[in-house]
Design an enzyme around this catalytic site. Sequence first.
Site, PDB file in Angstrom:
ATOM      1  CE1 TYR A  23       7.133   3.776  -0.543  1.00 49.67           C
ATOM      2  CE2 TYR A  23       8.307   1.873   0.332  1.00 49.67           C
ATOM      3  CZ  TYR A  23       7.128   2.476  -0.077  1.00 49.67           C
ATOM      4  OH  TYR A  23       5.951   1.773  -0.030  1.00 49.67           O
ATOM      5  NE  ARG A  34       3.976  10.352   5.438  1.00 50.03           N
ATOM      6  CZ  ARG A  34       2.658  10.384   5.607  1.00 50.03           C
ATOM      7  NH1 ARG A  34       1.901   9.346   5.236  1.00 50.03           N
ATOM      8  NH2 ARG A  34       2.089  11.434   6.157  1.00 50.03           N
ATOM      9  CG  ASP A  80       0.041   5.735   4.025  1.00 46.84           C
ATOM     10  OD1 ASP A  80      -0.680   4.720   4.071  1.00 46.84           O
ATOM     11  OD2 ASP A  80       1.015   5.920   4.782  1.00 46.84           O
ATOM     12  NE  ARG A 124      -3.127  -2.351   3.136  1.00 50.12           N
ATOM     13  CZ  ARG A 124      -3.785  -2.552   4.276  1.00 50.12           C
ATOM     14  NH1 ARG A 124      -3.809  -1.602   5.202  1.00 50.12           N
ATOM     15  NH2 ARG A 124      -4.410  -3.693   4.485  1.00 50.12           N
TER      16      ARG A 124
END
Length: 247
Positions: free
Chosen positions: A111, A199, A53, A51
Amino acid sequence: MIQTFKLIIEYDGTGFSGWQRQPENITVQGELEKVLSRILNQPVTLAGSGRTDAGVHALGQVASFCADTALPSQMLKKGVNSLMKLPIVLTACHRVPDTFHAQYSAVSKEYHYYILNRETPCAVGKNYVWHIHRSLDMAMMNQCCESICGTHDFKSFENAGSPRKSTVRTVFMARMDRLDDDRLVFRVCANGFLKNMVRNLMGTLVDAGFGKVTPAMFEQILAAKDRSWAGATAPAKGLFLKQVNYG
């Protein structure tokens, strides 16, 4: 004839409520399934590599699905990109063995998180960077990145709300790079990520860049296994799923 397809997907996450299908909201998975079902004239259910966000972008999200079709993969790719009206693009579409699964076959994900580090914000591209007007100490941030690499329990960097068997993950790469005078990028590659892990790492690294967290303190935060010890969650808009790697 039942075929298994692998899709590589690029999307601007700004207007979506994340990747995962939600009945009442616009999501990347939901919109892709609608278009694929229309082209193939049958229900399509995508399995994503994971997933993302709301507000998070992707340059290399991967999804797989099975369908009873003889349509060539390149025609399917062309059809999706022609019919899709939202900022979602298939950059690749391939037939793969039926043992392939976008999530379970993955061995790592990478990422990238982008920061604009200057006094003034940007007018163009503001949905793709976190603007931080105070100067950041890159050397201090990279010293903290050294503690991230390896196999650790990352519970201190996990937000609640996502089921998982373990909070232990192996990080293969974590570093800060300067793209130009104003733009920085945090690159991280691991065998898996917890909810908001990147994050939360980014928010804590920014604290290190401000001089609030030393490398020794960063190690203590990691060892604490307590979310309250770590920094704030960085905004979603600076985060990109760069690629998913398979064996």
